[in-house]
Write an enzyme that holds these catalytic residues in place. Structure first.
Site, PDB file in Angstrom:
ATOM      1  N   CYS A  47     -10.678 -14.124  -0.895  1.00 19.18           N
ATOM      2  CA  CYS A  47      -9.551 -13.236  -0.595  1.00 19.18           C
ATOM      3  C   CYS A  47      -8.224 -13.709  -1.192  1.00 19.18           C
ATOM      4  O   CYS A  47      -7.391 -12.896  -1.603  1.00 19.18           O
ATOM      5  CB  CYS A  47      -9.368 -13.092   0.917  1.00 19.18           C
ATOM      6  SG  CYS A  47     -10.913 -12.959   1.842  1.00 19.18           S
ATOM      7  N   CYS A  50      -6.347 -12.452  -4.542  1.00 19.76           N
ATOM      8  CA  CYS A  50      -5.584 -11.193  -4.581  1.00 19.76           C
ATOM      9  C   CYS A  50      -4.474 -11.158  -3.521  1.00 19.76           C
ATOM     10  O   CYS A  50      -3.397 -10.629  -3.765  1.00 19.76           O
ATOM     11  CB  CYS A  50      -6.514 -10.004  -4.362  1.00 19.76           C
ATOM     12  SG  CYS A  50      -7.597  -9.720  -5.777  1.00 19.76           S
ATOM     13  N   HIS A  51      -4.748 -11.668  -2.303  1.00 19.11           N
ATOM     14  CA  HIS A  51      -3.776 -11.509  -1.215  1.00 19.11           C
ATOM     15  C   HIS A  51      -2.812 -12.688  -1.078  1.00 19.11           C
ATOM     16  O   HIS A  51      -1.821 -12.579  -0.364  1.00 19.11           O
ATOM     17  CB  HIS A  51      -4.514 -11.308   0.115  1.00 19.11           C
ATOM     18  CG  HIS A  51      -5.370 -10.074   0.138  1.00 19.11           C
ATOM     19  ND1 HIS A  51      -4.835  -8.814   0.331  1.00 19.11           N
ATOM     20  CD2 HIS A  51      -6.694  -9.902  -0.041  1.00 19.11           C
ATOM     21  CE1 HIS A  51      -5.821  -7.906   0.296  1.00 19.11           C
ATOM     22  NE2 HIS A  51      -6.955  -8.547   0.060  1.00 19.11           N
ATOM     23  N   MET A  88     -10.013  -2.759  -3.202  1.00 15.03           N
ATOM     24  CA  MET A  88     -10.548  -3.697  -2.210  1.00 15.03           C
ATOM     25  C   MET A  88     -12.083  -3.617  -2.235  1.00 15.03           C
ATOM     26  O   MET A  88     -12.651  -2.542  -2.053  1.00 15.03           O
ATOM     27  CB  MET A  88     -10.004  -3.315  -0.823  1.00 15.03           C
ATOM     28  CG  MET A  88     -10.682  -4.012   0.321  1.00 15.03           C
ATOM     29  SD  MET A  88     -10.152  -5.738   0.516  1.00 15.03           S
ATOM     30  CE  MET A  88     -11.030  -6.157   2.030  1.00 15.03           C
ATOM     31  N   HIS A 327       0.541 -11.023 -14.545  1.00 15.02           N
ATOM     32  CA  HIS A 327      -0.830 -11.525 -14.404  1.00 15.02           C
ATOM     33  C   HIS A 327      -1.328 -12.054 -15.742  1.00 15.02           C
ATOM     34  O   HIS A 327      -0.996 -13.158 -16.123  1.00 15.02           O
ATOM     35  CB  HIS A 327      -1.727 -10.414 -13.838  1.00 15.02           C
ATOM     36  CG  HIS A 327      -3.050 -10.889 -13.359  1.00 15.02           C
ATOM     37  ND1 HIS A 327      -3.227 -11.538 -12.171  1.00 15.02           N
ATOM     38  CD2 HIS A 327      -4.282 -10.817 -13.902  1.00 15.02           C
ATOM     39  CE1 HIS A 327      -4.499 -11.859 -12.015  1.00 15.02           C
ATOM     40  NE2 HIS A 327      -5.165 -11.419 -13.060  1.00 15.02           N
ATOM     41  N   HIS A 370      -5.003  -4.304 -16.815  1.00 18.14           N
ATOM     42  CA  HIS A 370      -5.708  -5.590 -16.782  1.00 18.14           C
ATOM     43  C   HIS A 370      -6.222  -5.874 -18.190  1.00 18.14           C
ATOM     44  O   HIS A 370      -7.359  -5.556 -18.535  1.00 18.14           O
ATOM     45  CB  HIS A 370      -6.859  -5.543 -15.762  1.00 18.14           C
ATOM     46  CG  HIS A 370      -7.407  -6.898 -15.442  1.00 18.14           C
ATOM     47  ND1 HIS A 370      -8.266  -7.570 -16.286  1.00 18.14           N
ATOM     48  CD2 HIS A 370      -7.194  -7.719 -14.386  1.00 18.14           C
ATOM     49  CE1 HIS A 370      -8.570  -8.746 -15.736  1.00 18.14           C
ATOM     50  NE2 HIS A 370      -7.926  -8.862 -14.588  1.00 18.14           N
TER      51      HIS A 370
HETATM   52 FE1  DHE Z   1      -9.475 -13.756 -13.797  1.00 17.50          FE
HETATM   53  C1  DHE Z   1      -8.100 -14.484 -16.890  1.00 17.50           C
HETATM   54  C2  DHE Z   1      -6.516 -14.516 -12.310  1.00 17.50           C
HETATM   55  C3  DHE Z   1     -10.685 -12.534 -10.840  1.00 17.50           C
HETATM   56  C4  DHE Z   1     -12.591 -13.581 -15.154  1.00 17.50           C
HETATM   57  N1  DHE Z   1      -7.624 -14.362 -14.485  1.00 17.50           N
HETATM   58  C5  DHE Z   1      -7.264 -14.597 -15.801  1.00 17.50           C
HETATM   59  C6  DHE Z   1      -5.887 -15.005 -15.843  1.00 17.50           C
HETATM   60  C7  DHE Z   1      -5.437 -15.033 -14.541  1.00 17.50           C
HETATM   61  C8  DHE Z   1      -6.537 -14.623 -13.691  1.00 17.50           C
HETATM   62  C9  DHE Z   1      -4.061 -15.414 -14.060  1.00 17.50           C
HETATM   63  C10 DHE Z   1      -5.078 -15.357 -17.093  1.00 17.50           C
HETATM   64  C11 DHE Z   1      -5.242 -16.801 -17.451  1.00 17.50           C
HETATM   65  C12 DHE Z   1      -4.542 -17.174 -18.744  1.00 17.50           C
HETATM   66  O1  DHE Z   1      -4.639 -16.412 -19.730  1.00 17.50           O
HETATM   67  O2  DHE Z   1      -3.888 -18.233 -18.792  1.00 17.50           O
HETATM   68  N2  DHE Z   1      -8.707 -13.496 -11.907  1.00 17.50           N
HETATM   69  C13 DHE Z   1      -7.471 -13.888 -11.517  1.00 17.50           C
HETATM   70  C14 DHE Z   1      -7.270 -13.559 -10.128  1.00 17.50           C
HETATM   71  O3  DHE Z   1      -6.266 -13.859  -9.434  1.00 17.50           O
HETATM   72  C15 DHE Z   1      -8.389 -12.681  -9.711  1.00 17.50           C
HETATM   73  C16 DHE Z   1      -7.916 -11.236  -9.712  1.00 17.50           C
HETATM   74  C17 DHE Z   1      -8.904 -12.876  -8.315  1.00 17.50           C
HETATM   75  C18 DHE Z   1      -9.477 -14.208  -7.990  1.00 17.50           C
HETATM   76  O4  DHE Z   1      -9.794 -14.430  -6.829  1.00 17.50           O
HETATM   77  O5  DHE Z   1      -9.616 -15.046  -8.881  1.00 17.50           O
HETATM   78  C19 DHE Z   1      -9.374 -12.928 -10.870  1.00 17.50           C
HETATM   79  N3  DHE Z   1     -11.325 -13.151 -13.106  1.00 17.50           N
HETATM   80  C20 DHE Z   1     -11.610 -12.711 -11.875  1.00 17.50           C
HETATM   81  C21 DHE Z   1     -13.022 -12.445 -11.705  1.00 17.50           C
HETATM   82  O6  DHE Z   1     -13.604 -12.047 -10.653  1.00 17.50           O
HETATM   83  C22 DHE Z   1     -13.670 -12.660 -13.039  1.00 17.50           C
HETATM   84  C23 DHE Z   1     -14.143 -11.313 -13.580  1.00 17.50           C
HETATM   85  C24 DHE Z   1     -14.906 -13.561 -12.993  1.00 17.50           C
HETATM   86  C25 DHE Z   1     -14.649 -15.006 -12.718  1.00 17.50           C
HETATM   87  O7  DHE Z   1     -15.144 -15.804 -13.534  1.00 17.50           O
HETATM   88  O8  DHE Z   1     -14.031 -15.344 -11.712  1.00 17.50           O
HETATM   89  C26 DHE Z   1     -12.486 -13.194 -13.836  1.00 17.50           C
HETATM   90  N4  DHE Z   1     -10.198 -13.968 -15.673  1.00 17.50           N
HETATM   91  C27 DHE Z   1     -11.530 -13.889 -16.015  1.00 17.50           C
HETATM   92  C28 DHE Z   1     -11.668 -14.151 -17.438  1.00 17.50           C
HETATM   93  C29 DHE Z   1     -10.367 -14.389 -17.938  1.00 17.50           C
HETATM   94  C30 DHE Z   1      -9.467 -14.284 -16.813  1.00 17.50           C
HETATM   95  C31 DHE Z   1     -12.990 -14.107 -18.203  1.00 17.50           C
HETATM   96  C32 DHE Z   1      -9.969 -14.725 -19.379  1.00 17.50           C
HETATM   97  C33 DHE Z   1      -9.897 -13.507 -20.207  1.00 17.50           C
HETATM   98  C34 DHE Z   1      -9.515 -13.801 -21.624  1.00 17.50           C
HETATM   99  O9  DHE Z   1     -10.092 -13.145 -22.511  1.00 17.50           O
HETATM  100  O10 DHE Z   1      -8.636 -14.648 -21.855  1.00 17.50           O
END
Ligand code: DHE
Length: 547
Positions: A47, A50-51, A88, A327, A370
């Site tokens: 949680c 996001c929250h 959600m 983000h 996103h």
């Molecule tokens: Fe991510 C990038 C935060 C959920 C896979 N994710 C990012 C970045 C942030 C972020 C701040 C940018 C980083 C950077 O470029 O320096 N992500 C978050 C969250 O806060 C969120 C919404 C909720 C959480 O609880 O984490 C979240 N993200 C996810 C997932 O559920 C994903 C799909 C699967 C996982 O592995 O957790 C996921 N996020 C990714 C990926 C990137 C990413 C693959 C990099 C993308 C890219 O091409 O650079």
């Protein structure tokens, strides 16, 4: 009898007087210490992203007790069970949480948030380990791996990454990391791979070793998402930086050893209201190619920090007002402009990394942009354009990025097209490709989340361009579970695109490789070690910011 009975009296008598039991508030729900511990863990893992840890809200709504108590237990329980179309997840009906866990979480969020401990220099130093000192590392590449075409693949729930060869599709090694590595980034020289876990553990992996392995590691907090290294000419591989969600801060480290050098807290005033925020989390971090600077997104206060690393002792930070809820984002094709989503504001901020100011803030006319790092295409009508899809709907926004050649279209949303549906996380293309790929990872419909939409860039000249749907899960022949297609990544040559099929931990996942010219299946990489693959990072494309 039912949840209402789960409330414990919070008042007691003192002589003739009714008084509050110290530490308790009227209406506090009953939670045993072991339930509280379990709920805390679930909150952190599912949680808080996001929250927020302090539950002040960002991508998700605020969940402070003043709000949750207004909503009441039944409402919260149903909301957690069924989710909402605004994003959600349906934690109950999806089977991720049991009825008892949902009940427990609804009670948990009626209580005040638990504040985790701070994590300063003593804690970082205690967690810091150099496994192989710089002087003991090889002076040249000791393996026959084509490092530039290697893919670092997150194995989310296994707490590992897989290094997969881009030509033979062979898994070269599996390396233990922190839990749920979020991203991989590559040092400017291409030698070191940096990954950061959701648990804020950073691994520095030397790709020159006979068998690539972790040469240094550190924990920078209790929750984190971003890591990057210095890329400016003359500063290659000198520094690394990691940003954390908790505590809200970033740390600059030595680029050879991960020794923590300087920690900067991000707590402070929200840019527009000028009111204090206790938890401004660090989202995307990017390295400038124009200045010796890290570009750091501070989510809740809506500021971008330009951190000048040329003098760590007298650190100069330019604090740029941008927009709240920053983000993810990436560079335009010239690598001068950083385009980043202010996701809960439905906007994209354009930062000029050369001049250090905000060029524009653009409404994407969709719900929750996103982009990942976005996709740079050469649009048949508008020239160089940067693209983002949306988490909350099926729209794809295209923003003109060429103030010199196409001044009329620069920093405007020039086109909106429609892809398969809501729940998209990433778009992807490559300078050699004639296609734009849009996933729909979080779409509740298994057929949609199991496919990817492909637009022909030439067709974008039409007002309502059609797209082709590639049913990747069907191609891979995975029948069990709901594997979700996530995050396309090109190989170095730009003629193949890889997608993860992200299934539950105990079910079969895979990586599907698509021929970009023919849009046909090239191969499916299946291996029992590929547990929950999500992000994939081609070494060359990541190092050189090709996307
Ligand atoms: Fe991510 C990038 C935060 C959920 C896979 N994710 C990012 C970045 C942030 C972020 C701040 C940018 C980083 C950077 O470029 O320096 N992500 C978050 C969250 O806060 C969120 C919404 C909720 C959480 O609880 O984490 C979240 N993200 C996810 C997932 O559920 C994903 C799909 C699967 C996982 O592995 O957790 C996921 N996020 C990714 C990926 C990137 C990413 C693959 C990099 C993308 C890219 O091409 O650079």
């Amino acid at each position: 009898d039912g949840p209402a009975a789960a409330y414990e009296p919070s008042m007691t008598t003192l002589g003739q007087l009714q008084v509050e039991i110290p530490g308790r508030k009227p209406g506090d729900p009953v939670m045993t210490p072991s339930e509280y511990q379990k709920a805390n863990t679930i909150y952190f893992e599912r949680c808080a992203g996001c929250h927020g840890v302090l539950r002040r809200g960002a991508t998700g709504k605020a969940l402070t007790p003043d709000i949750t108590r207004e909503n009441g237990f039944e409402y919260l329980r149903d909301f957690i069970t069924f989710g909402s179309p605004a994003g959600m997840p349906n934690w109950g009906t999806s089977g991720d949480l049991t009825d008892e866990e949902v009940d427990m979480m609804a009670r948990y969020i009626l209580l005040d948030p638990a504040e985790p401990p701070e994590f300063g220099m003593p804690e970082m130093k205690a967690s810091w380990k150099v496994h192989v000192a710089p002087e003991d590392r090889p002076t040249e590449k000791m393996n026959d791996i084509d490092i530039d075409n290697l893919f670092s693949v997150t194995l989310r729930d296994a707490g590992q990454i897989a290094l997969i060869d881009g030509s033979s599709y062979e898994i070269k090694s599996i390396i233990n990391t922190g839990y749920a590595v979020h991203i991989s980034r590559i040092s400017a020289s291409g030698r070191y791979l940096f990954v950061i876990g959701r648990d804020a553990k950073v691994n520095m992996i030397d790709l020159w070793m006979e068998e690539p392995a972790t040469v240094a590691e550190i924990k920078v907090g209790s929750e984190a998402r971003s890591v990057e290294t210095s890329k400016m000419e003359g500063w290659e591989d000198k520094y690394a930086i990691a940003g954390s969600y908790w505590p809200p801060q970033y740390v600059i480290m030595d680029g050879n050893t991960l020794e923590p050098l300087k920690i900067k807290s991000t707590r402070g005033m929200i840019y527009d209201e000028q009111t204090y925020h206790p938890e401004p989390r660090v989202a995307a971090i990017l390295s400038s190619h124009y200045n010796p600077e890290f570009i750091v997104n501070i989510k809740e206060t809506g500021k971008i920090h330009l951190v000048d690393y040329s003098d760590i002792k007298s650190l100069k930070i330019t604090e740029v007002e941008a927009e709240r809820f920053l983000h993810d984002g990436g560079l335009d094709s010239s690598k001068r402009y950083f385009l980043t989503a202010a996701n809960a504001r439905n906007k994209v901020v354009v930062m000029d990394t050369k001049e250090g100011d905000v060029e524009a803030v653009i409404d994407t006319e969709g719900l929750t942009p996103h982009p990942g790092r976005g996709a740079n295409i050469n649009h048949p009508t508008y020239g160089p354009v940067w693209v983002t899809s949306h988490l909350g709907d099926d729209t794809v926004a295209m923003i003109g990025t060429d103030p010199e050649g196409h001044p009329d279209h620069a920093w405007k949303m020039v086109q909106q097209v429609y892809a398969m549906g809501g729940g998209s996380l990433f778009v992807k293309t490559h300078p050699e490709s004639e296609h734009l790929y849009v996933d729909a990872t979080l779409n509740p419909d298994a057929e949609v989340s199991g496919s990817v939409a492909v637009f022909k860039i030439a067709d974008l000249a039409q007002e309502e361009p059609e797209f082709t749907v590639l049913p990747l899960v069907e191609w891979a022949g995975i029948a069990d579970g709901q594997p979700r297609v996530v995050q396309g990544e090109f190989n170095k040559a730009g003629n193949e695109i890889w997608f993860s099929l992200w299934n539950a931990k105990d079910k079969e996942s895979a990586i599907v490789v698509v021929d970009d010219k023919t849009l046909e299946l090239k191969t499916v990489i299946k291996d029992e070690r590929l547990i929950t693959p999500t992000g994939k990072f081609n070494v060359y494309n990541t190092r050189a910011d090709v996307y």
